[in-house]
Design a protein around this motif. Structure first.
Motif, PDB file in Angstrom:
ATOM      1  N   VAL A  29      -2.631 -14.072   7.557  1.00 35.66           N
ATOM      2  CA  VAL A  29      -3.263 -12.753   7.617  1.00 35.66           C
ATOM      3  C   VAL A  29      -3.651 -12.489   9.067  1.00 35.66           C
ATOM      4  CG1 VAL A  29      -5.149 -11.300   6.782  1.00 35.66           C
ATOM      5  CG2 VAL A  29      -4.121 -13.027   5.270  1.00 35.66           C
ATOM      6  N   ASN A  30      -3.155 -11.389   9.621  1.00 35.89           N
ATOM      7  CA  ASN A  30      -3.366 -11.076  11.026  1.00 35.89           C
ATOM      8  C   ASN A  30      -3.916  -9.668  11.198  1.00 35.89           C
ATOM      9  OD1 ASN A  30      -2.053 -13.463  12.525  1.00 35.89           O
ATOM     10  ND2 ASN A  30      -0.501 -12.904  11.013  1.00 35.89           N
ATOM     11  N   PHE A  31      -4.507  -9.424  12.360  1.00 37.39           N
ATOM     12  CA  PHE A  31      -5.098  -8.109  12.615  1.00 37.39           C
ATOM     13  C   PHE A  31      -4.048  -7.004  12.563  1.00 37.39           C
ATOM     14  CE2 PHE A  31      -7.102  -4.779  15.219  1.00 37.39           C
ATOM     15  CZ  PHE A  31      -8.309  -4.663  14.539  1.00 37.39           C
ATOM     16  N   VAL A  32      -2.798  -7.341  12.919  1.00 35.71           N
ATOM     17  CA  VAL A  32      -1.747  -6.332  12.859  1.00 35.71           C
ATOM     18  C   VAL A  32      -1.544  -5.835  11.428  1.00 35.71           C
ATOM     19  CG1 VAL A  32       0.142  -8.006  12.571  1.00 35.71           C
ATOM     20  CG2 VAL A  32       0.601  -5.807  13.635  1.00 35.71           C
ATOM     21  N   PHE A  69       0.854  -1.178   0.000  1.00 33.88           N
ATOM     22  CA  PHE A  69       0.000   0.000   0.000  1.00 33.88           C
ATOM     23  C   PHE A  69       0.895   1.235   0.000  1.00 33.88           C
ATOM     24  CE2 PHE A  69       0.229  -1.562   4.404  1.00 33.88           C
ATOM     25  CZ  PHE A  69       0.682  -0.448   5.103  1.00 33.88           C
ATOM     26  N   GLN A  70       0.440   2.257  -0.725  1.00 30.07           N
ATOM     27  CA  GLN A  70       1.183   3.505  -0.851  1.00 30.07           C
ATOM     28  C   GLN A  70       0.547   4.639  -0.052  1.00 30.07           C
ATOM     29  OE1 GLN A  70       1.685   4.302  -5.047  1.00 30.07           O
ATOM     30  NE2 GLN A  70       2.577   2.289  -5.452  1.00 30.07           N
ATOM     31  N   GLU A  71      -0.602   4.355   0.527  1.00 30.21           N
ATOM     32  CA  GLU A  71      -1.300   5.301   1.394  1.00 30.21           C
ATOM     33  C   GLU A  71      -2.113   4.490   2.393  1.00 30.21           C
ATOM     34  OE1 GLU A  71      -4.440   7.479  -0.575  1.00 30.21           O
ATOM     35  OE2 GLU A  71      -4.544   5.951  -2.152  1.00 30.21           O
ATOM     36  N   TYR A  72      -2.498   5.109   3.487  1.00 27.38           N
ATOM     37  CA  TYR A  72      -3.302   4.429   4.489  1.00 27.38           C
ATOM     38  C   TYR A  72      -4.777   4.532   4.125  1.00 27.38           C
ATOM     39  CZ  TYR A  72       1.098   4.889   6.972  1.00 27.38           C
ATOM     40  OH  TYR A  72       2.423   4.837   7.312  1.00 27.38           O
ATOM     41  N   GLY A  73      -5.515   3.477   4.470  1.00 28.96           N
ATOM     42  CA  GLY A  73      -6.933   3.485   4.155  1.00 28.96           C
ATOM     43  C   GLY A  73      -7.536   2.109   4.282  1.00 28.96           C
ATOM     44  N   GLY A  74      -8.637   1.887   3.547  1.00 28.01           N
ATOM     45  CA  GLY A  74      -9.344   0.619   3.577  1.00 28.01           C
ATOM     46  C   GLY A  74      -8.638  -0.442   2.755  1.00 28.01           C
ATOM     47  N   PRO A  75      -9.229  -1.628   2.654  1.00 29.07           N
ATOM     48  CA  PRO A  75      -8.605  -2.724   1.899  1.00 29.07           C
ATOM     49  C   PRO A  75      -8.267  -2.365   0.464  1.00 29.07           C
ATOM     50  CG  PRO A  75     -10.439  -3.547   3.214  1.00 29.07           C
ATOM     51  CD  PRO A  75     -10.483  -2.057   3.316  1.00 29.07           C
ATOM     52  N   GLU A  76      -8.997  -1.395  -0.102  1.00 27.82           N
ATOM     53  CA  GLU A  76      -8.767  -1.035  -1.504  1.00 27.82           C
ATOM     54  C   GLU A  76      -7.389  -0.429  -1.759  1.00 27.82           C
ATOM     55  OE1 GLU A  76     -10.497   2.461   0.609  1.00 27.82           O
ATOM     56  OE2 GLU A  76     -11.005   0.325   0.468  1.00 27.82           O
ATOM     57  N   ARG A 102      -2.129  -1.239   7.577  1.00 27.76           N
ATOM     58  CA  ARG A 102      -2.744  -0.647   6.376  1.00 27.76           C
ATOM     59  C   ARG A 102      -3.618   0.558   6.699  1.00 27.76           C
ATOM     60  NH1 ARG A 102      -7.351  -3.548   5.768  1.00 27.76           N
ATOM     61  NH2 ARG A 102      -8.361  -1.626   6.489  1.00 27.76           N
ATOM     62  N   ALA A 103      -4.366   0.481   7.793  1.00 24.36           N
ATOM     63  CA  ALA A 103      -5.326   1.538   8.105  1.00 24.36           C
ATOM     64  C   ALA A 103      -4.723   2.681   8.904  1.00 24.36           C
ATOM     65  CB  ALA A 103      -6.506   0.940   8.880  1.00 24.36           C
ATOM     66  N   GLU A 104      -3.758   2.368   9.785  1.00 26.94           N
ATOM     67  CA  GLU A 104      -3.279   3.374  10.737  1.00 26.94           C
ATOM     68  C   GLU A 104      -1.783   3.633  10.686  1.00 26.94           C
ATOM     69  OE1 GLU A 104      -4.407   1.936  14.577  1.00 26.94           O
ATOM     70  OE2 GLU A 104      -6.440   1.413  13.926  1.00 26.94           O
ATOM     71  N   GLY A 105      -1.041   2.814   9.923  1.00 26.65           N
ATOM     72  CA  GLY A 105       0.403   2.975   9.906  1.00 26.65           C
ATOM     73  C   GLY A 105       1.101   2.313  11.069  1.00 26.65           C
ATOM     74  N   TYR A 106       0.437   1.353  11.724  1.00 28.31           N
ATOM     75  CA  TYR A 106       1.022   0.672  12.875  1.00 28.31           C
ATOM     76  C   TYR A 106       2.266  -0.102  12.456  1.00 28.31           C
ATOM     77  CZ  TYR A 106       1.357  -2.468  16.920  1.00 28.31           C
ATOM     78  OH  TYR A 106       1.805  -3.176  18.013  1.00 28.31           O
ATOM     79  N   ARG A 107       3.411   0.221  13.064  1.00 29.98           N
ATOM     80  CA  ARG A 107       4.698  -0.408  12.785  1.00 29.98           C
ATOM     81  C   ARG A 107       5.118  -0.261  11.318  1.00 29.98           C
ATOM     82  NH1 ARG A 107       6.860  -3.917  16.686  1.00 29.98           N
ATOM     83  NH2 ARG A 107       5.544  -4.242  18.505  1.00 29.98           N
ATOM     84  N   VAL A 108       4.716   0.804  10.675  1.00 27.75           N
ATOM     85  CA  VAL A 108       5.111   1.068   9.290  1.00 27.75           C
ATOM     86  C   VAL A 108       6.200   2.138   9.295  1.00 27.75           C
ATOM     87  CG1 VAL A 108       4.364   1.898   7.029  1.00 27.75           C
ATOM     88  CG2 VAL A 108       2.845   0.445   8.400  1.00 27.75           C
ATOM     89  N   PRO A 109       7.432   1.813   8.904  1.00 28.06           N
ATOM     90  CA  PRO A 109       8.504   2.813   8.952  1.00 28.06           C
ATOM     91  C   PRO A 109       8.413   3.841   7.831  1.00 28.06           C
ATOM     92  CG  PRO A 109       9.337   0.722   8.107  1.00 28.06           C
ATOM     93  CD  PRO A 109       7.926   0.467   8.560  1.00 28.06           C
ATOM     94  N   ALA A 110       7.863   3.432   6.672  1.00 29.22           N
ATOM     95  CA  ALA A 110       7.788   4.348   5.530  1.00 29.22           C
ATOM     96  C   ALA A 110       6.862   3.750   4.484  1.00 29.22           C
ATOM     97  CB  ALA A 110       9.175   4.584   4.923  1.00 29.22           C
ATOM     98  N   LEU A 111       6.380   4.615   3.584  1.00 34.15           N
ATOM     99  CA  LEU A 111       5.553   4.182   2.459  1.00 34.15           C
ATOM    100  C   LEU A 111       6.372   4.244   1.176  1.00 34.15           C
ATOM    101  CD1 LEU A 111       2.207   6.031   3.296  1.00 34.15           C
ATOM    102  CD2 LEU A 111       2.717   3.595   3.597  1.00 34.15           C
ATOM    103  N   PRO A 112       6.102   3.370   0.202  1.00 32.00           N
ATOM    104  CA  PRO A 112       5.139   2.265   0.224  1.00 32.00           C
ATOM    105  C   PRO A 112       5.593   1.150   1.165  1.00 32.00           C
ATOM    106  CG  PRO A 112       6.461   2.148  -1.754  1.00 32.00           C
ATOM    107  CD  PRO A 112       6.832   3.433  -1.087  1.00 32.00           C
ATOM    108  N   HIS A 113       4.631   0.305   1.557  1.00 28.36           N
ATOM    109  CA  HIS A 113       4.910  -0.720   2.554  1.00 28.36           C
ATOM    110  C   HIS A 113       4.264  -2.038   2.144  1.00 28.36           C
ATOM    111  CE1 HIS A 113       5.794  -2.310   6.553  1.00 28.36           C
ATOM    112  NE2 HIS A 113       4.562  -2.778   6.601  1.00 28.36           N
ATOM    113  N   VAL A 114       5.027  -3.128   2.277  1.00 27.41           N
ATOM    114  CA  VAL A 114       4.510  -4.484   2.069  1.00 27.41           C
ATOM    115  C   VAL A 114       4.207  -5.065   3.445  1.00 27.41           C
ATOM    116  CG1 VAL A 114       4.988  -6.798   1.196  1.00 27.41           C
ATOM    117  CG2 VAL A 114       5.826  -4.804  -0.063  1.00 27.41           C
TER     118      VAL A 114
END
Length: 324
Positions: free
Chosen positions: A39-42, A6-13, A47-59
């Motif tokens: 597939v886990n809640f984390v 994902f390249q931005e935060y948001g819904g599954p789309e 994806r939605a909040e940036g939890y444990r995401v150091p930078a975008l884009p993120h796998v």
């Protein structure tokens, strides 16, 4: 290689299939040709909040099974081609992932790669909640929020095997209650639980409460503890402000509150992670715990997996099938 990012935060789309560069392992690391990804809640929180995401884009993705592709400098005890399961910090929604060697484990004898993908994050967490952090003793009562999910399914079986006097679960629907009851739970409450717990325990309360929700749910769990009871917080699915407790809540009945995160343990105490994981995986190898895969998606359909998990209607474990 194929991946989903994902390249931005948001819904599954916002999850998009992409072609990415192959990652190479550094010193002390292992690259893995991925067969299945858990597939886990984390992943949803990332994806939605940036939890444990150091930078975008993120796998996203923290749980895989597959075969060792390459070993970084200094790695011993593993071999190219060996079947393994791993707990990478991210990047598991891809055909190749890199993980620290300390978080890579041989697949136990008798388990296939599909089953192995259900274990790396879920089973050590469940084992720690029951034994290492929760310290459940024979005859004690335990209540688990999210009893029909992957961790809840494992906790019910582990608590029953540990000799719990009563295993209670909390779920959001009757269908989830039926799933939990088939995996070690004596009683399962739908929605509110304070009054049913009081009735079920004769007003005594609970010895152990396991809470991944936070907020008002955590406070209700704390209020439901028996004298000298313990509560373990292992998530904040509610998105509420971080909890805090002190002597006014703890001292009158001598209760205690602790926290647990498998990802934090992997980063901060890898030796402790390995000891915990070995104990936990033995419970899968000997048949004490089974984690049913209730839905499987192709890697490119990761967004559909997130919709199912985020809709709170799923039970058991969800997987992405990465290898053909």
């Amino acid at each position: 290689m194929r991946a989903v990012e994902f390249q931005e935060y948001g819904g599954p789309e916002v999850l998009r299939p992409v072609t990415a560069e192959l990652p190479e392992p550094g010193p002390g690391q292992v690259s893995i040709d991925v067969a299945y990804t858990g597939v886990n809640f984390v992943d949803l929180k990332a994806r939605a909040e940036g939890y444990r995401v150091p930078a975008l884009p993120h796998v996203p993705g923290v749980e895989v099974s597959g075969r060792v592709r390459a070993l970084g400098a200094g790695v011993t005890g593993l071999a190219v081609g060996q079947e393994v399961m791993a707990l990478p910090p991210s990047g598991a929604y891809a055909e190749v992932v890199v993980a620290e060697a300390t978080a890579v484990f041989p697949v136990p004898a008798g388990l296939d790669l599909r089953t192995a993908a259900t274990l790396p994050a879920v089973l050590p967490t469940a084992y720690a909640l029951v034994h290492t952090v929760g310290r459940l003793q024979p005859g004690e009562s335990v209540l688990v929020q999210g009893a029909a999910g992957g961790i809840g399914t494992a906790v019910g079986q582990l608590a029953r095997a540990a000799g719990a006097g009563a295993v209670y679960g909390v779920v959001s629907s009757a269908a989830k209650a039926a799933h939990a009851k088939s995996h070690g739970y004596d009683e399962v409450f739908v929605g509110g639980f304070r009054e049913p717990v009081r009735d079920a325990t004769g007003g005594r309360g609970l010895d152990l409460v396991l809470d991944p929700v936070g907020g008002d749910t955590l406070r209700a769990g704390l209020a439901s503890l028996a004298v000298f009871g313990r509560l373990v917080s292992f998530g904040n699915a509610s998105g509420a402000e971080p909890w805090s407790v002190g002597p006014p809540e703890l001292s009158p009945h001598g209760v205690s509150v602790s926290g647990f995160s498998i990802l934090s343990l992997a980063a901060e105490a890898p030796d402790a992670l390995r000891r915990l994981a070995q104990q936990a995986f033995a419970r899968a190898a000997d048949g004490t715990v089974t984690l049913p895969v209730t839905a499987e998606f192709a890697l490119a359909d990761a967004a559909e997996a997130h919709r199912l998990l985020g809709g709170r209607s799923s039970t058991g474990k969800l997987l992405l099938r990465v290898a053909d």
